[in-house]
Structure formats: C-alpha cells, structure tokens
Scaffold this active site. Structure first.
Site, PDB file in Angstrom:
ATOM      1  N   ASP A   8      -4.184  16.769  31.709  1.00 37.03           N
ATOM      2  CA  ASP A   8      -4.960  17.703  32.518  1.00 37.03           C
ATOM      3  C   ASP A   8      -5.104  18.995  31.695  1.00 37.03           C
ATOM      4  OD1 ASP A   8      -2.539  19.038  32.716  1.00 37.03           O
ATOM      5  OD2 ASP A   8      -2.512  19.107  34.908  1.00 37.03           O
ATOM      6  N   CYS A  65       0.822  16.742  30.930  1.00 36.14           N
ATOM      7  CA  CYS A  65       0.343  17.798  31.827  1.00 36.14           C
ATOM      8  C   CYS A  65       1.251  18.998  31.599  1.00 36.14           C
ATOM      9  CB  CYS A  65       0.286  17.340  33.287  1.00 36.14           C
ATOM     10  SG  CYS A  65       1.859  16.899  34.044  1.00 36.14           S
ATOM     11  N   THR A  67       3.999  19.999  33.161  1.00 39.50           N
ATOM     12  CA  THR A  67       5.406  19.592  33.211  1.00 39.50           C
ATOM     13  C   THR A  67       5.641  18.168  32.718  1.00 39.50           C
ATOM     14  OG1 THR A  67       5.074  18.732  35.435  1.00 39.50           O
ATOM     15  CG2 THR A  67       5.824  21.028  35.245  1.00 39.50           C
ATOM     16  N   HIS A  98      15.809   0.289  26.243  1.00 40.54           N
ATOM     17  CA  HIS A  98      16.385  -0.259  27.479  1.00 40.54           C
ATOM     18  C   HIS A  98      15.352  -0.544  28.565  1.00 40.54           C
ATOM     19  CE1 HIS A  98      20.736   1.377  26.691  1.00 40.54           C
ATOM     20  NE2 HIS A  98      20.204   0.784  25.625  1.00 40.54           N
ATOM     21  N   HIS A 133      18.746  -6.251  29.220  1.00 42.40           N
ATOM     22  CA  HIS A 133      17.765  -5.341  29.818  1.00 42.40           C
ATOM     23  C   HIS A 133      16.577  -6.084  30.434  1.00 42.40           C
ATOM     24  CE1 HIS A 133      20.026  -2.079  28.166  1.00 42.40           C
ATOM     25  NE2 HIS A 133      19.927  -2.601  26.948  1.00 42.40           N
TER      26      HIS A 133
END
Ligand code: RB5
Length: 147
Positions: A8, A65, A67, A98, A133
């Site tokens: 964004d 973005c 954050t 993992h 995993h």
C-alpha cells in the site's frame, strides 16, 4: 522464479527497494501495485499477490505496508497462503524451514531498508526442512476448510 509483490502507500518505498534486489538477483517480479504513495487500502493489492501465489502463477510473494500487519492478515485469508510477518533474520529463516511460508510480509515503518533486504534474502535462500513439520502444516492448512 516468479515472485509476486504488492504494497500500500505505507510500503511503497520499501517495495521498490525489494523489487530492485529481486531483479538484481535474476528473479522475475510481478508487481500488483500500488504504484505510488497516494493513500489506498492495502487489502486491494495484497489479495492480488496472494491469489497469484495460491494459483501457482507465482512461486512466492512479498508484501509490504506500514506495519506489515494489514498485508499479512489479508494474504492469510486466501486459501493455500502461509504469509509470515518477519522483522528479523532468525524468524525469516525459521518460517521457511518450519512453516514453509510462501509469502513474506514486512513493515516499512518498522525496519530499515538494509535489514529488510537481509530478511528477504534469508527468507528466499532457506529451504523447507520437511520431516516433522509436514504434518503440522497439513493440520494448519486443514483448518481453512473447516471454518
Ligand atoms: C496505512 O496507514 C497503514 O495502516 C497500513 O500501511 C498498514 O500498516 C496496516 O496494517
């Protein structure tokens, strides 16, 4: 390898740095926008990159973005996506080894460009370990169909 990218307005500058790094390394980049710093809604762009990865059109995806949180939550709504929000190299390696994460999210307002490039490279260059995993990922992905 084809990599989907999206951002964004809050991740636009870092996305461009990451695109440059990917292209320098010979990756084919598909950029789903946004293409400037005008205010926009991150789900509109993140979902396009996530769908490109989920469909197999792109092998991996990188979203940014302010954050990294909004784009990561958005991508994880798309079936087949395991998008990991990473702001350190250890987590970037671990989520490939993992969780077999097929998308990486970062926040432009959280880390500097140098660290972001290191995280990107650590993530791209770490293989899934498989083994124990595999069943954990299968259990995780099965939840998508149950909710
Ligand atoms: C935009 O201001 C900001 O909310 C967005 O980039 C992101 O951080 C959302 O999670």
């Amino acid at each position: 390898m084809k990599i989907a990218v999206a951002c964004d307005h809050g991740g636009f500058r870092l996305k461009n740095v990451l695109i440059q790094e990917l292209q320098n390394q010979g990756y084919e980049v598909v950029d789903f926008g946004t293409y400037n710093e005008d205010s926009c809604d991150y789900p509109d762009y993140a979902v396009k990159a996530a769908r490109a990865v989920a469909s197999g059109d792109c092998e991996k995806g990188v979203v940014v973005c302010g954050t990294g949180i909004g784009v990561s939550i958005t991508c994880n709504k798309v079936h087949g996506i395991r998008c990991a929000l990473c702001h350190d190299v250890f987590s970037a390696k671990a989520t490939r080894a993992h969780n077999d994460a097929n998308m990486l999210a970062m926040g432009q307002r959280v880390i500097g460009e140098g660290l972001a490039v290191e995280i990107l490279n650590a993530w791209l260059n770490t293989e899934f370990e498989g083994g124990r995993h595999v069943q954990r990922i299968e259990k995780m992905m099965k939840i998508e169909g149950e909710e």
